[in-house]
Design a protein around this motif. Structure first.
Motif, PDB file in Angstrom:
ATOM      1  N   PRO A   1       9.952   0.894  -0.805  1.00 49.68           N
ATOM      2  CA  PRO A   1      10.903   2.004  -0.748  1.00 49.68           C
ATOM      3  C   PRO A   1      12.121   1.657   0.097  1.00 49.68           C
ATOM      4  O   PRO A   1      12.091   0.753   0.937  1.00 49.68           O
TER       5      PRO A   1
ATOM      6  N   ARG B   1       0.604   4.726   7.215  1.00 48.62           N
ATOM      7  CA  ARG B   1       1.134   5.073   5.894  1.00 48.62           C
ATOM      8  C   ARG B   1       2.134   4.024   5.420  1.00 48.62           C
ATOM      9  O   ARG B   1       2.138   3.626   4.240  1.00 48.62           O
ATOM     10  N   GLU B   2       2.989   3.543   6.315  1.00 45.26           N
ATOM     11  CA  GLU B   2       3.953   2.526   5.908  1.00 45.26           C
ATOM     12  C   GLU B   2       3.233   1.264   5.439  1.00 45.26           C
ATOM     13  O   GLU B   2       3.666   0.596   4.505  1.00 45.26           O
TER      14      GLU B   2
ATOM     15  N   THR C   1       5.991   3.839   2.700  1.00 37.47           N
ATOM     16  CA  THR C   1       6.640   5.119   2.915  1.00 37.47           C
ATOM     17  C   THR C   1       7.005   5.318   4.384  1.00 37.47           C
ATOM     18  O   THR C   1       6.167   5.146   5.266  1.00 37.47           O
TER      19      THR C   1
END
Length: 327
Positions: free
Chosen positions: A146, A318-319, A324
């Protein structure tokens, strides 16, 4: 003349240049001893000086995402015609080789993240595996990840994010309760649309995971509101004296375990919210073995601090799962 065999080293695209050089060196040394062919013969320069023989293969250094590296390592290991070596995060974080062996023995295969992979074998096989991977370039953006250009801006709520837009000049009870709800909602966002990857442990040998955080915070809410303030007999759901880290250690990627964690957390949050709303005031007290007598006010401040700390963990977890950031 094209050699019938090919050798490549693939580095995780977001790895800093110094770490990439180290990974490439480790893999070259590790793979070299496994190759079936002897090193090239020594050579002399025009002045008669002897130069040690070099590997005759060109060694392209390619880049890939963490998921691509994991797939490459899995496929290469399953092919009997290929020789591969993976340099993983467990090894990169270990201080000694003995420490690496111990940490690796405690880490399930599906939780091992690879920093780099070296592969050797028939030219056409290696080419087919790596033909879509670009050359490694230090500082280049990570493919298939992302947009990271708004990392700093992501620290602040967007226009449609109402977690931290509640009134800032209301009474103390509402203000503290609103801040606690905002921290809970942040964890909800961090855990959304992840599935069984909730149980992924991104920093071996730690057992920290998003699923573990949900289980842990369910027990935290349960302890402070049910046990301490309400005086109920409410043992932890996910840990015990004999298994004090069960909230994290037993957070496995099974649908029933994930569903039970979500239900437990929501049950405890609902009880806590009802207790806060019905409390006479913030000065009501309970007793715990850790801090002695505590007030509802102190518990709310402590819970905000607890969630904020673990949401920092959730940011990185989460990353590491899908890239994200800023949520």
């Amino acid at each position: 003349m094209t050699l019938p065999t090919k050798l490549v080293i693939v580095i995780r695209a977001d790895l800093p240049a110094a770490s990439a050089a180290n990974a490439a060196a480790v893999l070259a040394l590790s793979l070299g001893g496994r190759l079936p062919h002897p090193s090239a013969t020594d050579a002399k320069d025009g002045s008669g000086e002897l130069h040690a023989g070099l590997n005759p293969h060109p060694v392209p250094i390619l880049s890939a995402t963490a998921d691509q590296l994991r797939d490459l390592h899995r496929i290469a290991r399953a092919d009997d015609d290929l020789i591969s070596v993976g340099f993983n995060e467990v090894a990169r974080q270990a201080r000694t080789y003995h420490g690496y062996l111990a940490a690796l023995a405690a880490t399930p295969a599906d939780e091992i993240d690879y920093v780099a992979v070296a592969a050797y074998g028939p030219h056409n096989r290696i080419s087919a595996l790596t033909k879509r991977l670009p050359l490694y370039a230090a500082g280049a953006p990570v493919a298939a990840q992302p947009d990271r250009t708004r990392r700093k801006a992501g620290l602040f709520p967007s226009v449609d994010d109402h977690r931290f837009t509640t009134p800032a000049n209301v009474g103390e009870r509402q203000m503290l309760h609103d801040m606690l709800r905002a921290q809970r909602n942040t964890l909800t966002l961090k855990c959304s649309d992840v599935g069984e990857a909730l149980a992924r442990r991104a920093v071996p040998p730690s057992t920290l995971s998003l699923l573990g955080l949900i289980r842990h915070l369910a027990d935290v809410e349960r302890r402070w509101f049910r046990q301490v303030l309400a005086g109920q007999h409410a043992p932890p759901r996910f840990s015990s004296r004999t298994n004090p880290d069960g909230d994290f250690d037993d957070a496995v990627p099974e649908p029933t375990v994930i569903a039970a964690a979500h239900r437990a957390w929501q049950d405890e949050v609902t009880f806590a919210d009802t207790f806060i709303a019905n409390a006479r005031d913030l000065d009501i007290e309970g007793h715990c073995t850790w801090r002695g007598t505590v007030s509802l006010r102190w518990v709310l401040v402590h819970l905000i601090e607890e969630y904020a700390r673990h949401n920092g963990h959730a940011d990185l977890l989460r990353e590491r799962i899908d890239g994200t950031v800023g949520m």
